[in-house]
Write an enzyme that holds these catalytic residues in place. Structure first.
Site, PDB file in Angstrom:
ATOM      1  N   ARG A   1      -2.573  -4.927  -1.448  1.00 35.62           N
ATOM      2  CA  ARG A   1      -3.357  -5.634  -0.568  1.00 35.62           C
ATOM      3  C   ARG A   1      -4.874  -5.281  -0.255  1.00 35.62           C
ATOM      4  O   ARG A   1      -5.587  -6.060  -0.288  1.00 35.62           O
ATOM      5  CB  ARG A   1      -2.595  -5.483   0.836  1.00 35.62           C
ATOM      6  CG  ARG A   1      -1.195  -6.301   0.794  1.00 35.62           C
ATOM      7  CD  ARG A   1      -0.694  -5.835   2.030  1.00 35.62           C
ATOM      8  NE  ARG A   1      -0.255  -4.595   2.525  1.00 35.62           N
ATOM      9  CZ  ARG A   1      -0.144  -3.757   3.539  1.00 35.62           C
ATOM     10  NH1 ARG A   1       0.071  -4.547   4.456  1.00 35.62           N
ATOM     11  NH2 ARG A   1       0.167  -2.601   3.441  1.00 35.62           N
TER      12      ARG A   1
ATOM     13  N   ASN B   1       2.230  -8.255   3.035  1.00 33.60           N
ATOM     14  CA  ASN B   1       3.586  -7.910   2.144  1.00 33.60           C
ATOM     15  C   ASN B   1       4.660  -8.682   3.131  1.00 33.60           C
ATOM     16  O   ASN B   1       4.559  -8.819   4.264  1.00 33.60           O
ATOM     17  CB  ASN B   1       3.757  -6.515   2.398  1.00 33.60           C
ATOM     18  CG  ASN B   1       2.939  -5.492   1.747  1.00 33.60           C
ATOM     19  OD1 ASN B   1       2.471  -5.974   0.633  1.00 33.60           O
ATOM     20  ND2 ASN B   1       3.070  -4.302   1.918  1.00 33.60           N
TER      21      ASN B   1
END
Length: 93
Positions: free
Chosen positions: A21, A39
């Site tokens: 990320r 996620n």
């Protein structure tokens, strides 16, 4: 001035627990892209990126290439409607 576009993507592979990320956010900032990354419970990572087509293409190329920790096995991409005023890129939890 280039047209602004937005894409949704779902990445699968070694994309959780490896800084993916943050890696996506770094690519977004480098290419002046707004949006978010998150996620998912199934082990994938979803994202929406909004910016110029050139910037989006460059970011997706870097994301697909990964790094020494990240390994993207598959990335499904679909166009989305742009979001007016979206200027930041966030990591969603």
């Amino acid at each position: 001035m280039e047209e602004i576009v937005r894409y949704y993507a779902c990445a699968a592979g070694r994309v959780q627990g490896v800084g993916f990320r943050m890696f996506v956010r770094q690519q977004a900032l480098a290419h002046e892209i707004a949006g978010w990354v998150k996620n998912m419970p199934d082990g994938t990572v979803t994202m929406e990126l909004q910016g110029t087509q050139r910037g989006i293409d460059a970011a997706f190329a870097a994301i697909r290439a990964g790094n020494m920790f990240v390994h993207v096995e598959r990335m499904d991409i679909a166009p989305r409607d742009t979001v007016a005023g979206d200027r930041d890129f966030s990591i969603r939890y």
